[in-house]
Structure formats: structure tokens, C-alpha cells
Design a protein around this motif. Structure first.
Motif, PDB file in Angstrom:
ATOM      1  N   ASP A 128      83.483 -46.537  26.556  1.00 19.31           N
ATOM      2  CA  ASP A 128      83.950 -47.901  26.817  1.00 19.31           C
ATOM      3  C   ASP A 128      85.300 -48.093  26.135  1.00 19.31           C
ATOM      4  OD1 ASP A 128      81.747 -48.696  28.304  1.00 19.31           O
ATOM      5  OD2 ASP A 128      80.595 -49.179  26.494  1.00 19.31           O
ATOM      6  N   PHE A 129      86.324 -48.293  26.949  1.00 18.23           N
ATOM      7  CA  PHE A 129      87.665 -48.494  26.378  1.00 18.23           C
ATOM      8  C   PHE A 129      88.051 -49.958  26.525  1.00 18.23           C
ATOM      9  CE2 PHE A 129      92.256 -48.863  26.729  1.00 18.23           C
ATOM     10  CZ  PHE A 129      92.651 -48.237  25.559  1.00 18.23           C
ATOM     11  N   ILE A 130      88.255 -50.627  25.392  1.00 20.29           N
ATOM     12  CA  ILE A 130      88.654 -52.040  25.398  1.00 20.29           C
ATOM     13  C   ILE A 130      90.039 -52.136  24.746  1.00 20.29           C
ATOM     14  CG2 ILE A 130      88.079 -54.377  24.646  1.00 20.29           C
ATOM     15  CD1 ILE A 130      85.143 -53.435  24.476  1.00 20.29           C
ATOM     16  N   PRO A 131      91.070 -52.451  25.519  1.00 24.72           N
ATOM     17  CA  PRO A 131      92.424 -52.501  24.958  1.00 24.72           C
ATOM     18  C   PRO A 131      92.553 -53.565  23.872  1.00 24.72           C
ATOM     19  CG  PRO A 131      92.474 -52.538  27.360  1.00 24.72           C
ATOM     20  CD  PRO A 131      91.047 -52.736  26.953  1.00 24.72           C
ATOM     21  N   ASP A 132      93.312 -53.228  22.856  1.00 26.13           N
ATOM     22  CA  ASP A 132      93.639 -54.165  21.790  1.00 26.13           C
ATOM     23  C   ASP A 132      95.129 -54.459  21.882  1.00 26.13           C
ATOM     24  OD1 ASP A 132      94.209 -55.563  19.518  1.00 26.13           O
ATOM     25  OD2 ASP A 132      93.169 -54.204  18.141  1.00 26.13           O
ATOM     26  N   ASN A 133      95.477 -55.609  22.440  1.00 30.96           N
ATOM     27  CA  ASN A 133      96.884 -55.934  22.695  1.00 30.96           C
ATOM     28  C   ASN A 133      97.670 -56.284  21.436  1.00 30.96           C
ATOM     29  OD1 ASN A 133      96.662 -55.548  25.495  1.00 30.96           O
ATOM     30  ND2 ASN A 133      95.801 -57.587  25.762  1.00 30.96           N
ATOM     31  N   THR A 134      96.996 -56.291  20.301  1.00 34.97           N
ATOM     32  CA  THR A 134      97.716 -56.525  19.038  1.00 34.97           C
ATOM     33  C   THR A 134      98.337 -55.240  18.500  1.00 34.97           C
ATOM     34  OG1 THR A 134      95.777 -56.129  17.621  1.00 34.97           O
ATOM     35  CG2 THR A 134      96.114 -58.378  18.453  1.00 34.97           C
ATOM     36  N   ILE A 135      97.924 -54.101  19.071  1.00 42.40           N
ATOM     37  CA  ILE A 135      98.441 -52.813  18.588  1.00 42.40           C
ATOM     38  C   ILE A 135      99.834 -52.565  19.160  1.00 42.40           C
ATOM     39  CG2 ILE A 135      98.123 -50.312  18.663  1.00 42.40           C
ATOM     40  CD1 ILE A 135      95.113 -50.806  18.629  1.00 42.40           C
ATOM     41  N   LYS A 136     100.784 -52.321  18.283  1.00 40.69           N
ATOM     42  CA  LYS A 136     102.150 -52.016  18.686  1.00 40.69           C
ATOM     43  C   LYS A 136     102.564 -50.684  18.048  1.00 40.69           C
ATOM     44  CE  LYS A 136     102.610 -56.029  20.749  1.00 40.69           C
ATOM     45  NZ  LYS A 136     102.622 -56.121  22.219  1.00 40.69           N
ATOM     46  N   LEU A 137     102.908 -49.717  18.863  1.00 42.66           N
ATOM     47  CA  LEU A 137     103.300 -48.409  18.353  1.00 42.66           C
ATOM     48  C   LEU A 137     104.802 -48.223  18.486  1.00 42.66           C
ATOM     49  CD1 LEU A 137     100.510 -46.101  19.803  1.00 42.66           C
ATOM     50  CD2 LEU A 137     100.594 -47.217  17.588  1.00 42.66           C
ATOM     51  N   ASN A 138     105.357 -47.459  17.553  1.00 38.97           N
ATOM     52  CA  ASN A 138     106.765 -47.097  17.654  1.00 38.97           C
ATOM     53  C   ASN A 138     106.986 -46.201  18.858  1.00 38.97           C
ATOM     54  OD1 ASN A 138     107.434 -48.489  15.306  1.00 38.97           O
ATOM     55  ND2 ASN A 138     106.991 -46.720  14.010  1.00 38.97           N
ATOM     56  N   GLN A 139     108.098 -46.366  19.526  1.00 39.50           N
ATOM     57  CA  GLN A 139     108.436 -45.531  20.676  1.00 39.50           C
ATOM     58  C   GLN A 139     108.671 -44.100  20.227  1.00 39.50           C
ATOM     59  OE1 GLN A 139     111.782 -46.926  22.864  1.00 39.50           O
ATOM     60  NE2 GLN A 139     111.545 -45.459  24.530  1.00 39.50           N
ATOM     61  N   LEU A 140     108.144 -43.148  20.980  1.00 42.74           N
ATOM     62  CA  LEU A 140     108.370 -41.748  20.649  1.00 42.74           C
ATOM     63  C   LEU A 140     109.852 -41.431  20.841  1.00 42.74           C
ATOM     64  CD1 LEU A 140     105.223 -40.296  22.434  1.00 42.74           C
ATOM     65  CD2 LEU A 140     105.533 -40.699  19.997  1.00 42.74           C
TER      66      LEU A 140
END
Length: 207
Positions: A191-203
Motif C-alpha cells: 500500500d503506497f500512500i503519498p506524503d505530499n509534505t516530503i520535499k527532496l533535493n533535485q538530483l
């Protein structure tokens, strides 16, 4: 001991300008060779590479050699030419392998398969504990890697980076939707539930 430290200090004091000069020269030469790799025709590339054949392992500040650029941009001819000159297989300062780079951007199956034959493994991790196969960017690579890893009886869903991300998390939060949808179809019991609070640095490869 204090005397020894004093002499080391004096040595460094007098040699730092020379060391900085050499580093600057190496970086400038790397930029020159990089431009030849990316923009010149095959004959000019070969002539330049031969001229500087003893300096082909130079890196930029991120630890990227010319071979990383060939892998990232899918420059098959240049890749094999550099290998024929004995360029060393290395990792970047962040621990990324050549396979991280080639899977992420190149779309060149020949480079990817050759790297794996040479022992650069899809499970090799960088400093964030991200294995190379997390960086796969298309379904040709995805299926090839899936077949290989399942033949090795690897539990793919259990492999996680230091963010506790598996392949689904990693591909989704890096906006690699082709890879995300491929692995979602394979790992459909998760079950994959997106967490829109997660922000990753661009590769940031080969800039």
C-alpha cells in the motif's frame, strides 16, 4: 612531537599556493576535456584523449570523471574509448557509481549492461544508502533489473535508503513516474500512500 608538527606546518605554509595552483590547473583541464567529450566529433575527441591519455582520471569538485559524463549522457563510443585507455572505475564524493549515472539518464542499454559485466552492481549503494537500481529511469532498464534481482532471489521491497524509502518511495518522490508505475505493478501488495509534505533535493549530476 611538537617539533614535527612545526615542520609540517611550515611545509604546508610554503606549499599551499603550489597545491592550490595544481588543483586549479587540474579543474581547468578537466573542463577542457569535458567539452571535447560532449561537443567534439569522434576524430577530435580521440586526438585530444590520446594527447592527455595520462590525465583521464581527473575529476571535478564532485568527483565525477569523464567516464561519468559518458555514462550520464549515453555516449557509447566515448565510453568504450575511455575504457580502452584504462580509465579507472570510481565513485563520486557522494558515493554514486557509474551505474547510478547511466541508469538515471542515459537510456543506453549497452553501457548499463557493460558496467554490470564489469562488476558495477545494481545493489551498490551511495552515501545515502541508495542502490543504483533505484535510479533506473525507463522500463527497459526496470525489467532488466527486475529479472536480474529476482534471479538472485533479492527481496526488492526490503531494500531501503537512509530515508527509509524503498524503490516505490524513491521513484515517486523524485518524480520518476515511469519507474514508479512499473514497480507498483510488480509490488502491488504494498500500500503506497503519498506524503505530499516530503520535499527532496533535485538530483544534481554532470552539471
Amino acid at each position: 612531537n611538537k617539533k614535527q608538527h612545526f615542520f609540517i606546518f611550515i611545509f604546508l605554509l610554503y606549499n599551499i599556493p603550489f597545491i592550490l595552483f595544481m588543483i586549479t590547473n587540474d579543474l581547468q583541464l578537466f573542463e577542457k576535456l569535458k567539452k571535447v567529450l560532449l561537443y567534439e566529433n569522434s576524430d577530435d575527441f580521440l586526438k585530444t584523449i590520446y594527447e592527455y591519455r595520462h590525465q583521464l582520471n581527473l575529476t571535478n569538485r564532485k568527483g565525477e570523471t569523464l567516464l561519468f559524463y559518458a555514462c550520464y549522457y549515453g555516449l557509447t563510443e566515448q565510453f568504450f574509448t575511455l575504457l580502452s585507455f584504462g580509465v579507472t572505475i570510481t565513485k563520486t564524493i557522494n558515493g554514486n557509481s557509474l551505474l547510478h549515472y547511466s541508469l538515471y539518464n542515459s537510456n543506453d542499454f549497452l553501457i548499463v549492461s557493460e558496467l554490470i559485466k564489469m562488476g558495477v552492481k545494481p545493489l551498490n549503494v551511495n552515501n545515502n544508502n541508495e542502490p543504483a537500481f533505484f535510479y533506473s529511469s525507463n522500463n527497459i532498464f526496470n525489467h532488466y533489473l527486475y529479472t536480474m534481482l529476482t534471479q538472485q532471489k533479492i527481496n526488492i521491497e526490503s531494500i531501503k535508503d537512509f530515508n527509509n524509502f524503498n524503490i516505490l518511495d524513491f521513484s515517486y518522490y523524485h518524480n520518476n513516474m515511469e519507474t514508479f508505475l512499473y514497480w507498483k505493478s510488480i509490488l502491488n501488495h504494498i500500500d503506497f500512500i503519498p506524503d505530499n509534505t516530503i520535499k527532496l533535493n533535485q538530483l544534481n549530476f554532470c552539471q
